[in-house]
Write an enzyme that holds these catalytic residues in place. Structure first.
Site, short mmCIF file in Angstrom:
data_model
loop_
_atom_site.label_atom_id
_atom_site.label_comp_id
_atom_site.label_asym_id
_atom_site.label_seq_id
_atom_site.Cartn_x
_atom_site.Cartn_y
_atom_site.Cartn_z
N ARG A 95 0.83 -1.20 0.00
CA ARG A 95 0.00 0.00 0.00
C ARG A 95 0.87 1.26 0.00
O ARG A 95 0.55 2.23 -0.68
CB ARG A 95 -0.92 0.00 1.23
CG ARG A 95 -1.69 1.31 1.37
CD ARG A 95 -2.65 1.29 2.52
NE ARG A 95 -3.28 2.60 2.67
CZ ARG A 95 -4.31 2.85 3.48
NH1 ARG A 95 -4.81 1.88 4.22
NH2 ARG A 95 -4.82 4.05 3.56
N ASN A 149 -10.56 -4.62 -0.73
CA ASN A 149 -10.59 -3.54 -1.71
C ASN A 149 -9.67 -3.83 -2.89
O ASN A 149 -8.72 -4.61 -2.75
CB ASN A 149 -10.18 -2.22 -1.04
CG ASN A 149 -11.36 -1.50 -0.44
OD1 ASN A 149 -12.44 -1.49 -1.02
ND2 ASN A 149 -11.16 -0.89 0.72
N CYS A 171 -18.87 -2.63 1.49
CA CYS A 171 -18.04 -1.45 1.75
C CYS A 171 -18.55 -0.74 2.99
O CYS A 171 -19.75 -0.74 3.27
CB CYS A 171 -18.08 -0.52 0.54
SG CYS A 171 -17.06 0.98 0.72
N HIS A 202 -17.14 3.36 -3.85
CA HIS A 202 -16.39 4.59 -3.61
C HIS A 202 -16.78 5.69 -4.59
O HIS A 202 -16.03 6.64 -4.82
CB HIS A 202 -14.87 4.33 -3.65
CG HIS A 202 -14.38 3.57 -2.46
ND1 HIS A 202 -13.06 3.26 -2.25
CD2 HIS A 202 -15.05 3.02 -1.41
CE1 HIS A 202 -12.93 2.58 -1.12
NE2 HIS A 202 -14.13 2.42 -0.60
N TYR A 257 -15.36 9.74 -0.95
CA TYR A 257 -14.36 9.52 -1.99
C TYR A 257 -14.54 10.44 -3.19
O TYR A 257 -13.62 10.61 -4.00
CB TYR A 257 -14.38 8.05 -2.43
CG TYR A 257 -13.62 7.15 -1.49
CD1 TYR A 257 -12.28 6.84 -1.72
CD2 TYR A 257 -14.23 6.62 -0.36
CE1 TYR A 257 -11.58 6.02 -0.85
CE2 TYR A 257 -13.54 5.80 0.52
CZ TYR A 257 -12.21 5.50 0.27
OH TYR A 257 -11.52 4.70 1.14
#
Length: 451
Positions: A95, A149, A171, A202, A257
């Site tokens: 990440r 995700n 989510c 998102h 988002y």
């Protein structure tokens, strides 16, 4: 379902205690006999810590739920009723690369959006497909509840490239929006809140808010447009307010988002500032993870610690518990999940996976009858991101560099085809151990770098 067995793939995740807390609270409706926690060899130490904490939680609750830890996924899947997936390929170090590499070239670095989100999907989708192959062989009647995700891209890949149809993407963003509206309207425990929520993972909007059957959407829009909304309902996005004029013009409530699209300049400036200070979000999460696992090792701890809510995915697990509960007990209750709408929404292609309000029961999800059309004002952005998701899913499975570059170029957070090639090269090389499907492209890039 005579014996209720749940398997959690990625059981060593710091979120697992929340999942177990949810199962404990619902045990009167969801009498789980066995919970199997599965991980890979690299996560063995964390898995052991999590398993011991979860066993203490179950013992404290006095429930006959058996907790089993294993590194053998196929063994765990035997006789499974439900499988939850909550893993991160490459762990948090990957990440950090997803965030740092785009930012080093002046692009947003985020784990589910833009170039970072694409590469998380490229690493994740092949693993999900392999898991599904095992499920089809070992426990084909089980339901998969995925909150790995990027959930929308993963769910799109499953329905577009496999024949498995018992897969639901979950989510926490809609859960956060639901909680926010409860707060902004000061609703009580006996009030029933229903949301007309639509879009993609998102990338969702709320078009109506019904309390006890009556719309209070105008009141919500007035409060939000007047500045009573921070812009973010999750911990991993910097909080900025949407402009009141935007909210009133849309006459919709956007999810957090959407700050990346409606406040791109501001969000990029914030992330670049953090990057130049050496403080990308992944570093904060790694620090929090270390703190959490230190807390989890306390032999007197037998509940989910409050510190877990500081993670960006707080309430994911609780949402997953509710989805399992709805299916197991055929509740036909309202959930905000990722599934194909199968032609229910009239102004999008029939086969798209969407995130919207579904009624969920024993046979899966049915789009809410009120939501037959997505708001036309949102369709340009929705079509753009869906095109990106479809291209990304295809690239993740065929390892074709041109498909990867197409996905990057379709994403509105990457606005230069030459930069797309640069990002692709650097990120393929950085993540090469987790992207074997791109071996040919990686070999070419490696040779060029060494020449």
């Amino acid at each position: 379902m005579n014996k209720l067995k749940v398997v959690t793939i990625g059981g060593g995740s710091s979120y697992t205690p929340e999942l177990v807390e949810g199962f404990i609270r619902r045990y009167h409706e969801l009498p789980i006999d066995e919970l199997w926690l599965v991980d890979i060899a690299e996560g063995k130490e964390k898995l052991a810590i999590i398993c011991e904490l979860c066993q203490r939680m179950v013992d404290r609750a006095g429930l006959p739920m058996k907790i089993v830890q294993t590194l053998d996924r196929r063994e765990a899947l035997r006789d499974a009723s439900f499988i939850t997936t909550q893993f991160r390929v490459g762990q948090l170090a990957a990440r950090e690369k997803d965030e740092r590499i785009p930012l080093s070239h002046g692009y947003l670095g985020q784990e589910t959006n833009g170039a970072g989100g694409l590469f998380k999907g490229l690493r994740t989708i092949p693993v999900i497909v392999d898991i599904i192959k095992d499920i089809e062989e070992i426990c084909p009647d089980a339901w998969v509840i995925n909150f790995t995700n990027p959930a929308g891209m993963v769910t799109e890949a499953v329905y577009r490239h496999t024949h498995f149809r018992r897969f639901i993407g979950v989510c926490n963003v809609p859960v956060g929006m639901h909680r926010f509206i409860q707060d902004i309207l000061s609703l009580g425990k006996t009030d029933h809140l229903s949301l007309d929520l639509f879009g993609l993972n998102h990338l969702v909007f709320i078009k109506d808010v019904l309390v006890n059957g009556h719309s209070r959407f105008t009141e919500v829009i007035d409060k939000v447009a007047s500045g009573n909304f921070s812009g973010s309902t999750v911990k991993n996005i910097f909080s900025l307010p949407f402009a009141g004029s935007l909210i009133r013009g849309l006459n919709l409530l956007p999810c957090s988002y959407l700050l990346y699209y409606f406040k791109h300049k501001e969000m990029l400036a914030i992330e670049l500032g953090e990057y130049y200070k050496g403080e990308v979000r992944a570093q904060a999460v790694q620090k929090l993870e270390r703190q959490l696992f230190k807390i989890y090792q306390d032999p007197t701890l037998a509940v989910k610690p409050a510190e877990l809510e500081a993670r960006g995915g707080a309430y994911y697990s609780d949402a997953a518990c509710e989805v399992i509960n709805a299916i197991y007990n055929d509740k036909q209750s309202e959930h905000y999940i990722n599934l194909p709408h199968n032609g229910h929404v009239e102004n999008i292609p029939d086969d798209w996976v969407v995130e919207m309000t579904f009624l969920l029961g024993r046979n899966g999800g049915t789009p809410h009858p009120r939501l037959t059309r997505f708001d036309d004002k949102t369709m340009g952005l929705i079509h753009t991101i869906k095109g990106f998701e479809i291209a990304a899913a295809r690239a993740a499975l065929n390892g074709n560099l041109n498909d990867l570059l197409l996905a990057l170029n379709l994403n509105p957070l990457v606005n230069s085809d030459s930069d797309a090639e640069l990002l692709a090269r650097e990120m393929l090389l950085a993540h090469q151990s987790y992207l074997p499907q791109f071996a040919d492209a990686i070999a070419t890039f490696t040779a060029t770098r060494e020449a």
